[in-house]
Design a protein around this motif. Structure first.
Motif, PDB file in Angstrom:
ATOM      1  N   VAL A  71      -2.823   1.731   2.424  1.00 51.97           N
ATOM      2  CA  VAL A  71      -2.714   3.057   1.978  1.00 51.97           C
ATOM      3  C   VAL A  71      -1.701   3.141   0.627  1.00 51.97           C
ATOM      4  O   VAL A  71      -0.451   3.513   1.790  1.00 51.97           O
ATOM      5  N   THR A  72      -1.996   3.513  -0.619  1.00 55.78           N
ATOM      6  CA  THR A  72      -0.807   3.848  -1.819  1.00 55.78           C
ATOM      7  C   THR A  72      -1.302   5.689  -1.592  1.00 55.78           C
ATOM      8  O   THR A  72      -2.396   5.967  -1.511  1.00 55.78           O
ATOM      9  N   LYS A  73      -0.041   6.280  -1.918  1.00 54.37           N
ATOM     10  CA  LYS A  73      -0.073   7.596  -3.289  1.00 54.37           C
ATOM     11  C   LYS A  73      -0.697   8.377  -3.528  1.00 54.37           C
ATOM     12  O   LYS A  73      -1.332   8.609  -3.263  1.00 54.37           O
ATOM     13  N   ASP A  74      -0.821   7.125  -4.391  1.00 50.69           N
ATOM     14  CA  ASP A  74      -2.987   7.518  -5.418  1.00 50.69           C
ATOM     15  C   ASP A  74      -3.553   7.339  -4.739  1.00 50.69           C
ATOM     16  O   ASP A  74      -4.274   8.335  -6.054  1.00 50.69           O
ATOM     17  N   THR A  76      -3.963   8.911  -1.925  1.00 53.02           N
ATOM     18  CA  THR A  76      -3.548  10.240  -0.972  1.00 53.02           C
ATOM     19  C   THR A  76      -4.444  11.586  -1.299  1.00 53.02           C
ATOM     20  O   THR A  76      -4.317  11.678  -2.739  1.00 53.02           O
ATOM     21  N   GLY A  80      -1.509  13.941   1.983  1.00 53.82           N
ATOM     22  CA  GLY A  80      -0.982  12.482   1.969  1.00 53.82           C
ATOM     23  C   GLY A  80      -1.554  11.448   2.972  1.00 53.82           C
ATOM     24  O   GLY A  80      -1.275  10.633   3.373  1.00 53.82           O
ATOM     25  N   MET A  82      -5.100   9.389   3.252  1.00 52.91           N
ATOM     26  CA  MET A  82      -6.113   8.788   2.131  1.00 52.91           C
ATOM     27  C   MET A  82      -7.441   9.817   1.866  1.00 52.91           C
ATOM     28  O   MET A  82      -7.491  10.164   2.441  1.00 52.91           O
ATOM     29  N   SER A 129      -2.345   7.861   6.766  1.00 54.51           N
ATOM     30  CA  SER A 129      -1.032   8.297   5.416  1.00 54.51           C
ATOM     31  C   SER A 129      -0.885   6.919   4.705  1.00 54.51           C
ATOM     32  O   SER A 129      -1.150   5.755   5.382  1.00 54.51           O
ATOM     33  N   ILE A 130      -0.116   7.545   4.128  1.00 52.74           N
ATOM     34  CA  ILE A 130       0.714   6.598   3.084  1.00 52.74           C
ATOM     35  C   ILE A 130       1.443   5.563   3.958  1.00 52.74           C
ATOM     36  O   ILE A 130       2.164   5.642   4.741  1.00 52.74           O
TER      37      ILE A 130
END
Length: 181
Positions: A71-74, A76, A80, A82, A129-130
């Motif tokens: 999972v990346t920030k982009d 989410t 924070g 997904m 989460s990230i």
């Protein structure tokens, strides 16, 4: 206690080769949606792809594939975790890739490679989460010359904790029918 990843992936699955990973990147790399997520989504293992039968099809009911992603920030949401749309995108992308892995000339190929979505139904169980490493298991429940029923289960890689699940139905038309669409 949840099963470890080694306990959940059957021993007779084949590890994804570099060739498998390159082919996956080629197939999904044309997508402009979730570009950063594509960088962290990779095939991990597959059931053996069956031979083409006398009717030009493959018997792949029950065939499984395992993919991994982080999972990346982009991808989410505000909190924070997904985003639900990212879960659905994973289901769509991975189930479609599983069909492509099993296509044959005249069977789920050509302009409609992987088919088109008819229905995608999601269930969400726990947040991711990230940095969460995801295990994505795709099962081709049933496929014939025009319709595919697929399931995709997303869980935490190490713990097996269920995150989400999707059921995806896809349709395919080959030959002249595809050109008329």
């Amino acid at each position: 206690m949840p099963l470890s990843i080694d306990q959940q992936i059957p021993a007779d699955m084949l590890p994804a080769t570099q060739e498998d990973k390159d082919y996956f990147d080629e197939v999904v790399g044309g997508s402009h949606f979730a570009r950063d997520f594509l960088d962290v989504l990779k095939p991990y293992a597959f059931d053996l792809v069956p031979a083409v039968n006398s009717r030009g099809m493959r018997r792949v009911d029950g065939w499984k594939a395992v993919y991994e992603a982080t999972v990346t920030k982009d991808v989410t949401n505000f909190f924070g975790f997904m985003h639900g749309a990212a879960h659905a995108w994973l289901v769509d992308t991975c189930t479609s890739a599983a069909i492509v892995q099993n296509h044959a000339p005249g069977f789920w190929d050509g302009q409609m490679l992987g088919g088109v979505s008819v229905n995608l139904d999601m269930q969400y169980f726990n947040p991711a989460s990230i940095g969460t490493r995801l295990r994505i298991i795709v099962t081709i429940e049933r496929i014939n010359s025009t319709l595919a029923n697929l399931r995709c289960d997303i869980s935490e890689w190490d713990t097996g904790k269920r995150i989400s699940s999707g059921v995806h139905t896809k349709a395919w038309r080959g030959g002249k029918a595809a050109a008329a669409l």
